[in-house]
Write an enzyme that holds these catalytic residues in place. Structure first.
Site, PDB file in Angstrom:
ATOM      1  N   SER A 213      78.609  27.678  25.840  1.00 50.61           N
ATOM      2  CA  SER A 213      78.583  28.510  24.626  1.00 50.61           C
ATOM      3  C   SER A 213      77.152  28.675  24.142  1.00 50.61           C
ATOM      4  O   SER A 213      76.296  27.804  24.355  1.00 50.61           O
ATOM      5  CB  SER A 213      79.410  27.868  23.520  1.00 50.61           C
ATOM      6  OG  SER A 213      79.225  28.530  22.279  1.00 50.61           O
ATOM      7  N   TYR A 226      81.573  20.999  17.897  1.00 50.77           N
ATOM      8  CA  TYR A 226      81.765  21.965  18.985  1.00 50.77           C
ATOM      9  C   TYR A 226      80.438  22.247  19.691  1.00 50.77           C
ATOM     10  O   TYR A 226      80.366  22.260  20.928  1.00 50.77           O
ATOM     11  CB  TYR A 226      82.349  23.253  18.409  1.00 50.77           C
ATOM     12  CG  TYR A 226      82.666  24.328  19.415  1.00 50.77           C
ATOM     13  CD1 TYR A 226      83.843  24.282  20.157  1.00 50.77           C
ATOM     14  CD2 TYR A 226      81.800  25.401  19.618  1.00 50.77           C
ATOM     15  CE1 TYR A 226      84.150  25.283  21.075  1.00 50.77           C
ATOM     16  CE2 TYR A 226      82.099  26.398  20.521  1.00 50.77           C
ATOM     17  CZ  TYR A 226      83.273  26.336  21.257  1.00 50.77           C
ATOM     18  OH  TYR A 226      83.564  27.330  22.164  1.00 50.77           O
TER      19      TYR A 226
END
Length: 318
Positions: A213, A226
């Site tokens: 990501s 995250y």
């Protein structure tokens, strides 16, 4: 040139640039469209989905079928196992892998309706597809998913680690241990369990592709846990690639920016979902079908046989 003339020249340049800036601002709100078809742009309908999130309920529906993408047997005869393959990026990857000639095994948590839709889409490409629900944070289940793939297809050539858990926490002090633990178990343990189970069956020329990501590169103040796991996935990718070179197994990662999938409507507040992706340079999130070709590239030995340990950012111009 005199000092007065030089100052006059500088002011002239300043005025011209100011005029250009004003002209640029007039088109500042226009989202970039550079694909084969037009993609939806914010604002979207305000919405919030319960976890784990169903693609069937996302409005507008994420675009995954890439109608203008033509397959060329880049994965002919191969078998791919995709975690989180029921929806979002996983679904789009499954469809393109099938279009390139691969049979597909789909792992997902419990989104059965979404998974069945993915299976239909894969079979429409003329390939076989099996559904293997189960929680990849459990080592035993991960091994069973791989074993069931081998039992059905007799081989495993590509593993896509894509299952993820994401819920924002605006105040770091309010990030609970349960929340933190769930993020780590899904995003890191799941990749570890699946990779370790898969490599026992992989031959030279096989590939593992991890979903990282942009948050693992840039960080995100509301996604501390995250972001940490995605940065960990990037490091895991590089380290595992080095570890598996002698076995002829390539390991790479794709690091997307904002993508219109169930992950975000099941995380953010409705108002934030409405403007999701609007702050990127392209002023819109990616659609899953815009990300999936990168997974084809990294899976195919025809395209990327000399690429391993790389992180490929697809982040809309950041």
């Amino acid at each position: 040139m005199s000092a007065q003339a030089e100052a006059k020249k500088q002011r002239s340049i300043q005025r011209r640039v100011a005029k250009d800036d004003r002209s640029d601002r007039k088109i500042d709100g226009k989202a970039m469209q550079a694909g084969a078809r037009l993609y939806p742009v914010p604002p979207y309908p305000k919405q919030q989905l319960p976890k784990p999130g169903q693609e069937a309920k996302v409005k507008p529906a994420p675009l995954f079928d890439a109608p203008y993408y033509k397959g060329s047997e880049k994965l002919a005869g191969k078998v791919a196992l995709i975690t989180g393959g029921d929806s979002g990026i996983g679904r789009a990857v499954a469809v393109l892998y099938a279009r390139e000639g691969a049979d597909i095994a789909i792992n997902y948590l419990n989104e059965h309706q979404d998974a069945e839709r993915t299976q239909e889409a894969v079979e429409a490409e003329g390939r076989r597809c099996i559904l293997l629900p189960g929680d990849v944070t459990d080592r035993t289940i991960s091994r069973k998913v791989v074993a069931d793939t081998m039992k059905t297809f007799g081989r495993l050539d590509v593993l896509v680690n894509n299952a993820a858990f994401q819920v924002h926490s605006s105040d770091f002090a309010n990030l609970t241990e349960e929340h933190f633990d769930t993020t780590l178990k899904t995003n890191l343990y799941g990749y570890f369990h699946m990779s370790q189970a898969a490599i026992a069956h992989m031959e030279p020329g096989s590939a593992i592709i991890n979903t990282g990501s942009v948050t693992g590169i840039r960080g995100s103040k509301e996604l501390v846990d995250y972001s940490m796991t995605k940065g960990g996935i990037h490091a895991f990718t590089r380290a595992l690639a080095a570890n598996l070179i002698d076995r002829g197994i390539r390991v790479n990662a794709v690091a997307p920016g904002p993508v219109w999938t169930p992950l975000n409507p099941s995380d953010k507040e409705p108002e934030d979902v409405s403007t999701f992706g609007a702050k990127t340079p392209m002023k819109r999130p990616a659609q899953p079908e815009e990300i999936a070709p990168a997974y084809v590239f990294l899976a195919s030995p025809h395209c990327s046989s000399y690429i391993t340990g790389e992180i490929l950012p697809i982040i809309g111009g950041y």
